[in-house]
Design a protein around this motif. Structure first.
Motif, PDB file in Angstrom:
ATOM      1  N   ALA A 188      26.894  97.190 -33.584  1.00 30.27           N
ATOM      2  CA  ALA A 188      27.989  96.301 -33.972  1.00 30.27           C
ATOM      3  C   ALA A 188      29.069  96.229 -32.893  1.00 30.27           C
ATOM      4  O   ALA A 188      29.214  97.140 -32.083  1.00 30.27           O
ATOM      5  N   ARG A 189      29.796  95.122 -32.917  1.00 36.87           N
ATOM      6  CA  ARG A 189      31.009  94.990 -32.110  1.00 36.87           C
ATOM      7  C   ARG A 189      32.213  95.526 -32.885  1.00 36.87           C
ATOM      8  O   ARG A 189      33.208  95.924 -32.304  1.00 36.87           O
ATOM      9  N   MET A 190      32.075  95.471 -34.226  1.00 38.45           N
ATOM     10  CA  MET A 190      33.221  95.796 -35.062  1.00 38.45           C
ATOM     11  C   MET A 190      32.722  96.105 -36.471  1.00 38.45           C
ATOM     12  O   MET A 190      31.828  95.432 -36.979  1.00 38.45           O
ATOM     13  N   THR A 204      39.514  84.910 -43.301  1.00 36.34           N
ATOM     14  CA  THR A 204      38.814  85.688 -44.323  1.00 36.34           C
ATOM     15  C   THR A 204      37.681  86.462 -43.663  1.00 36.34           C
ATOM     16  O   THR A 204      36.715  85.875 -43.194  1.00 36.34           O
ATOM     17  N   ILE A 205      37.809  87.774 -43.634  1.00 30.48           N
ATOM     18  CA  ILE A 205      36.789  88.632 -43.029  1.00 30.48           C
ATOM     19  C   ILE A 205      35.890  89.210 -44.114  1.00 30.48           C
ATOM     20  O   ILE A 205      34.761  89.608 -43.871  1.00 30.48           O
ATOM     21  N   ASN A 206      36.433  89.261 -45.353  1.00 30.02           N
ATOM     22  CA  ASN A 206      35.696  89.893 -46.462  1.00 30.02           C
ATOM     23  C   ASN A 206      35.852  89.042 -47.725  1.00 30.02           C
ATOM     24  O   ASN A 206      36.705  89.294 -48.560  1.00 30.02           O
ATOM     25  N   PRO A 207      34.987  87.999 -47.851  1.00 25.34           N
ATOM     26  CA  PRO A 207      35.152  87.064 -48.974  1.00 25.34           C
ATOM     27  C   PRO A 207      35.060  87.727 -50.342  1.00 25.34           C
ATOM     28  O   PRO A 207      35.545  87.195 -51.330  1.00 25.34           O
ATOM     29  N   ASN A 208      34.437  88.940 -50.415  1.00 22.10           N
ATOM     30  CA  ASN A 208      34.235  89.603 -51.709  1.00 22.10           C
ATOM     31  C   ASN A 208      35.399  90.514 -52.104  1.00 22.10           C
ATOM     32  O   ASN A 208      35.350  91.160 -53.138  1.00 22.10           O
ATOM     33  N   GLY A 209      36.426  90.605 -51.259  1.00 18.97           N
ATOM     34  CA  GLY A 209      37.462  91.619 -51.479  1.00 18.97           C
ATOM     35  C   GLY A 209      38.344  91.346 -52.684  1.00 18.97           C
ATOM     36  O   GLY A 209      38.926  90.277 -52.811  1.00 18.97           O
ATOM     37  N   ILE A 210      38.433  92.341 -53.573  1.00 18.95           N
ATOM     38  CA  ILE A 210      39.382  92.293 -54.703  1.00 18.95           C
ATOM     39  C   ILE A 210      40.142  93.616 -54.666  1.00 18.95           C
ATOM     40  O   ILE A 210      39.532  94.682 -54.625  1.00 18.95           O
ATOM     41  N   LEU A 221      30.147  93.433 -38.249  1.00 20.83           N
ATOM     42  CA  LEU A 221      30.085  92.237 -37.397  1.00 20.83           C
ATOM     43  C   LEU A 221      29.191  92.576 -36.205  1.00 20.83           C
ATOM     44  O   LEU A 221      29.582  93.342 -35.327  1.00 20.83           O
ATOM     45  N   LYS A 222      28.006  92.006 -36.221  1.00 21.37           N
ATOM     46  CA  LYS A 222      26.996  92.422 -35.249  1.00 21.37           C
ATOM     47  C   LYS A 222      27.198  91.734 -33.895  1.00 21.37           C
ATOM     48  O   LYS A 222      27.276  92.377 -32.867  1.00 21.37           O
ATOM     49  N   ASP A 243      25.882  86.509 -38.920  1.00 19.70           N
ATOM     50  CA  ASP A 243      26.107  87.639 -38.017  1.00 19.70           C
ATOM     51  C   ASP A 243      26.826  88.792 -38.714  1.00 19.70           C
ATOM     52  O   ASP A 243      27.331  89.698 -38.066  1.00 19.70           O
ATOM     53  N   VAL A 244      26.893  88.714 -40.033  1.00 17.60           N
ATOM     54  CA  VAL A 244      27.704  89.674 -40.778  1.00 17.60           C
ATOM     55  C   VAL A 244      26.875  90.302 -41.892  1.00 17.60           C
ATOM     56  O   VAL A 244      26.089  89.627 -42.551  1.00 17.60           O
ATOM     57  N   GLU A 245      27.057  91.613 -42.082  1.00 20.00           N
ATOM     58  CA  GLU A 245      26.463  92.276 -43.245  1.00 20.00           C
ATOM     59  C   GLU A 245      27.602  92.928 -44.030  1.00 20.00           C
ATOM     60  O   GLU A 245      28.482  93.538 -43.422  1.00 20.00           O
TER      61      GLU A 245
END
Length: 289
Positions: A188-190, A204-210, A221-222, A243-245
């Motif tokens: 990963a880069r990050m 928005t880096i984390n659409p699932n964040g609550i 972030l690969k 590119d994201v997991e």
């Protein structure tokens, strides 16, 4: 008897004029019959001083004029107290304010901070340190380090350091992540440890964040080429999800094969090879619209 609120002001955060914040808060408080006890942070023993002020005055509410770092410091100092925090965004990083959908003007933020609608927000513990918002390993942490070492503050300071960070770009790092009884290896880069959705730029880096669901997300972030990273940091582009997991969990460990730059809520911590992460549910009552 007037109600008492403590106003904590970070005089050097961001590039916002703090005297205007102070004057508007005092005028607003007058209207609401609230006495304001003002404390300006100095960077020396602020947490201890805030604890002492709290015990002395027993305020009904704590108002915080600063960025994510100031909010976190006050939240940690008063973590054992049952008190509502009102946020007046005034830092170079106001990611939490963006995530709480706080309004744009100081007047509107004062109305939110003084009224009674609040949420009980989770925090994350990372190697025993608290995170309220977004922490990360890798590229963005290097940007934070360069920003802290630079002399220019505010958005211009960040823009200048993006250039420095990208010209000094190192190879991607390899990490092992254990969560939900599974272990994965990735390059990963990050890697972001997120309690919320957005960076202060609005991306928005984390659409699932609550922020009050008892879970946090690990966002891997690969592939981040220079253009994409520049766009993410300046808020011009959502992340391409190919590119994201994203892993959602309540506890995890991350181990890297070599030391990697790490930051918590906009504060550079140093280079790390091992992170122990767990959720701390319902840690902080925060006034919201």
């Amino acid at each position: 008897m007037k109600k008492k609120y403590i106003l904590v002001i970070n005089p050097i955060s961001g590039d916002v004029d703090k005297s205007e914040i102070l004057n508007k808060t005092l005028a607003f408080a007058e209207e609401f019959q609230v006495e304001i006890i003002v404390y300006e942070t100095s960077g020396e023993n602020d947490g201890e001083v805030i604890k002492t002020l709290y015990n002395l005055h027993k305020p009904e509410r704590i108002l915080i004029a600063g960025g994510d770092g100031t909010i976190k410091m006050v939240g940690e100092a008063l973590e054992k107290q049952d008190v509502i925090f009102g946020i007046l965004p005034a830092g170079s990083a106001n990611g939490l304010a963006v995530d709480l959908n706080l309004p744009a003007t100081m007047e509107e933020n004062l109305a939110v901070a003084f009224h009674n609608h609040f949420m009980e927000m989770d925090m994350i513990s990372i190697n025993g340190r608290k995170s309220i918002h977004l922490s990360d390993l890798g590229l963005n942490a290097e940007l934070v380090r360069n920003y802290e070492n630079g002399s220019t503050r505010g958005k211009l300071g960040y823009a200048l350091q993006i250039i420095t960070t990208l010209t000094e770009l190192e190879e991607p790092f390899t990490a092992k992540i254990t969560a939900n009884h599974q272990t994965i290896e990735c390059t990963a880069r990050m890697i972001v440890i997120a309690n919320s959705q957005k960076y202060g730029t609005g991306v928005t880096i984390n659409p699932n964040g609550i922020m009050n669901d008892g879970k946090f997300e690990i966002v891997i972030l690969k592939n981040l080429d220079l253009m994409v990273f520049g766009k993410i940091i300046t808020g011009n582009m959502p992340v391409d999800l190919e590119d994201v997991e994203i892993i959602s969990t309540d506890k995890a460990t991350i181990t890297t094969t070599s030391p990697v730059s790490f930051q918590i809520d906009g504060e550079y911590i140093g280079e790390e090879t091992h992170l122990d992460i767990r959720i701390l549910p319902s840690q902080m009552k925060v006034a919201i619209p």
